[in-house]
Write a protein that holds these residues in place. Sequence first.
Motif, short mmCIF file in Angstrom:
data_model
loop_
_atom_site.label_atom_id
_atom_site.label_comp_id
_atom_site.label_asym_id
_atom_site.label_seq_id
_atom_site.Cartn_x
_atom_site.Cartn_y
_atom_site.Cartn_z
N GLN A 80 48.95 91.74 68.19
CA GLN A 80 47.62 90.99 69.97
C GLN A 80 47.53 90.03 70.54
O GLN A 80 47.45 89.47 72.02
CB GLN A 80 46.71 92.42 69.91
N LYS A 81 46.96 89.26 69.45
CA LYS A 81 46.36 87.70 69.56
C LYS A 81 47.41 87.07 70.33
O LYS A 81 47.72 86.46 70.87
CB LYS A 81 46.27 87.82 68.50
N GLU A 82 48.73 87.26 69.57
CA GLU A 82 49.47 86.24 70.09
C GLU A 82 50.61 86.43 71.15
O GLU A 82 50.96 85.12 72.05
CB GLU A 82 50.96 86.12 68.96
N ALA A 83 50.34 88.37 71.57
CA ALA A 83 51.32 88.24 72.81
C ALA A 83 50.20 87.95 73.68
O ALA A 83 50.88 87.83 74.78
CB ALA A 83 50.98 90.21 72.58
N GLU A 132 48.02 85.50 74.34
CA GLU A 132 47.76 84.32 74.12
C GLU A 132 50.15 83.82 74.71
O GLU A 132 49.90 83.06 75.66
CB GLU A 132 48.53 83.36 73.46
N SER A 133 50.42 84.80 74.59
CA SER A 133 52.15 84.69 75.32
C SER A 133 52.39 85.11 76.60
O SER A 133 52.43 83.73 77.97
CB SER A 133 52.81 84.59 74.69
N ASN A 134 51.02 86.08 77.42
CA ASN A 134 51.52 86.38 78.24
C ASN A 134 49.99 85.94 78.94
O ASN A 134 50.09 87.09 80.47
CB ASN A 134 51.71 88.17 78.39
N LYS A 135 49.10 85.24 78.92
CA LYS A 135 47.84 85.19 79.17
C LYS A 135 48.36 84.90 80.74
O LYS A 135 47.44 85.23 81.76
CB LYS A 135 46.73 84.40 78.10
N THR A 136 48.78 83.90 80.79
CA THR A 136 48.86 83.36 82.33
C THR A 136 49.14 84.69 83.54
O THR A 136 49.20 84.22 84.77
CB THR A 136 49.62 82.14 82.37
N LEU A 137 50.34 84.93 83.29
CA LEU A 137 50.66 86.29 83.85
C LEU A 137 50.12 87.30 84.05
O LEU A 137 49.61 88.17 85.50
CB LEU A 137 52.41 87.10 83.33
N PHE A 138 49.41 87.54 83.26
CA PHE A 138 48.16 88.43 83.42
C PHE A 138 47.20 88.20 84.46
O PHE A 138 46.08 89.40 84.82
CB PHE A 138 47.78 89.65 82.25
N GLY A 166 48.14 93.28 87.95
CA GLY A 166 48.84 94.62 89.04
C GLY A 166 50.29 94.92 89.34
O GLY A 166 50.97 96.07 89.13
N VAL A 167 51.11 94.36 88.34
CA VAL A 167 52.40 94.05 88.46
C VAL A 167 53.16 94.25 86.81
O VAL A 167 54.10 94.17 86.69
CB VAL A 167 53.46 93.18 88.35
N ILE A 168 52.15 94.66 85.52
CA ILE A 168 51.78 94.90 84.42
C ILE A 168 51.68 96.15 84.26
O ILE A 168 50.95 97.04 84.71
CB ILE A 168 51.06 94.32 83.46
N ALA A 169 53.10 96.86 83.96
CA ALA A 169 52.84 99.21 83.75
C ALA A 169 51.73 98.66 83.01
O ALA A 169 50.94 97.92 81.82
CB ALA A 169 53.49 98.89 82.12
N PRO A 170 50.09 100.12 82.90
CA PRO A 170 49.45 99.94 82.76
C PRO A 170 49.09 100.43 81.46
O PRO A 170 48.29 99.85 80.12
CB PRO A 170 49.02 101.64 83.17
N ASP A 171 50.10 101.05 80.17
CA ASP A 171 50.09 100.62 78.66
C ASP A 171 50.32 99.29 78.18
O ASP A 171 49.66 98.87 77.06
CB ASP A 171 51.25 101.45 77.84
N ILE A 172 51.45 98.78 79.12
CA ILE A 172 51.81 97.22 78.55
C ILE A 172 50.39 96.51 78.59
O ILE A 172 49.63 95.57 77.65
CB ILE A 172 52.23 96.64 79.17
N SER A 186 43.59 94.13 74.76
CA SER A 186 43.54 94.43 73.18
C SER A 186 43.53 93.16 72.98
O SER A 186 42.39 93.02 72.54
CB SER A 186 44.34 95.90 72.82
N GLY A 187 44.17 92.55 73.28
CA GLY A 187 44.76 90.82 72.70
C GLY A 187 43.35 90.35 72.44
O GLY A 187 43.22 89.80 71.96
N SER A 188 43.14 90.35 74.04
CA SER A 188 42.40 89.40 74.54
C SER A 188 40.48 89.27 73.87
O SER A 188 39.53 88.82 73.80
CB SER A 188 42.07 89.31 76.30
N ARG A 189 40.57 90.62 73.50
CA ARG A 189 38.96 91.11 73.03
C ARG A 189 38.73 91.10 71.45
O ARG A 189 37.81 91.43 70.77
CB ARG A 189 38.80 92.54 73.31
#
Length: 386
Positions: A249-252, A254-260, A265-271, A277-280
């Motif tokens: 979760q931590k690395e995911a 970091e990999s997707n922080k900019t997109l998020f 809103g273009v990311i599915a709710p579960d993803i 969770s990784g950001s927290r």
Amino acid sequence: MQDRWNAFMPYPDADVGHAPTGPLAGLRLAVKDLFDVAGYPTAAGNAAVLAASGIKTATAPLVQTLLEAGACFVGKTNTDELAYSLIGGNVHFGMPRNPRDPDLIPGGSSSGSAVAVAAGLADIGLGTDTSGSIRLPAAINGLVGWRPTHGSLDYRALRPLAPSFDVPAFMTRSLEPMAAVMSAVGMPAANDRPSSILIPEDIFETIDDAVADEMIASLRSAAMPIRRTDAISSFSLGDLASAFTTILQKEAWESNKTLFERAPGVIAPDIAARLRSGSRLDDEEVRAAYRIRKLFSGEIDRLLRENVVVALPTLAMRPPKRDAGPESLAAFRSACINLLCLSGLSGCPQLAFPAAGCAGNVSLSLLGAQSTDRMLMNVARQLRPD
């Protein structure tokens, strides 16, 4: 190509050349849409990533190696969004259909590559494996799945999820083409045999008794020494899975922080929930998870230094139906990570394949020391001659 299985991304065809001869000549290659291929975009299963991608002008080096070995590219394949799931669903591009049992999930995140191979639309499915994204769909679709030793294959021009776990990985319908793939990507040959196959009692006790008995009977058919052990680690499967998930979760994030942050809103709710969770995660929680990984990796290194191969069930339970509710899908994912995290935490190779002589769709895995990928293939050939 007619694709009633929704295995491939709906991209216009572009000319992707390949060598006329080589160890993979005559084999069709399906490539997960995380790898760059010249003439195609790379979407990673997300509409915003697709919109920003543009057409790539260069091909990922690993894909190029396969093309130069004679493999013929047949398309880019569907993937779970951002490769961050084990189920096979995608709100943007749909869930591929499992050719083996259309009522079941196909498994992910290399869902399209698995379905393409299982449906006979490709001979080699190139994907990635972070938390089981090759091994799990291979098992569900009755395929051979190989997660290589971490860091052994070129991962340039591959969109990351969790870099300390990510590996390019493969699926085929049988062992022989997988052996050819291993050779083509430069895995060193191995003529040695393990001193024994190790059966961890604590792991086999987590699956159905009848399935466990069938797997062990299949292992005995190889006429190789079998040893049993209470456990392969001082840590429980739950503790290892928790450490793995924390790092993932931590690395995911970091990999997707900019997109998020640009387009949540273009990311599915579960993803999106997993990314949040990784950001927290607090720093101490993450450091503790890395400490567990280091200690576990040391334990596995000492165990496998004895020239043993560990036998594992690939799946923890029967796959759910494609229309199962979120709770059932989450329970399946969580149970499977208990087993699939072992290779990720240790960096060791794992080879999954249908178990010989077992009723139904039963997948057996072999876990070996780092760089023993070809030895795992040798053992698998004894257990399941094609």
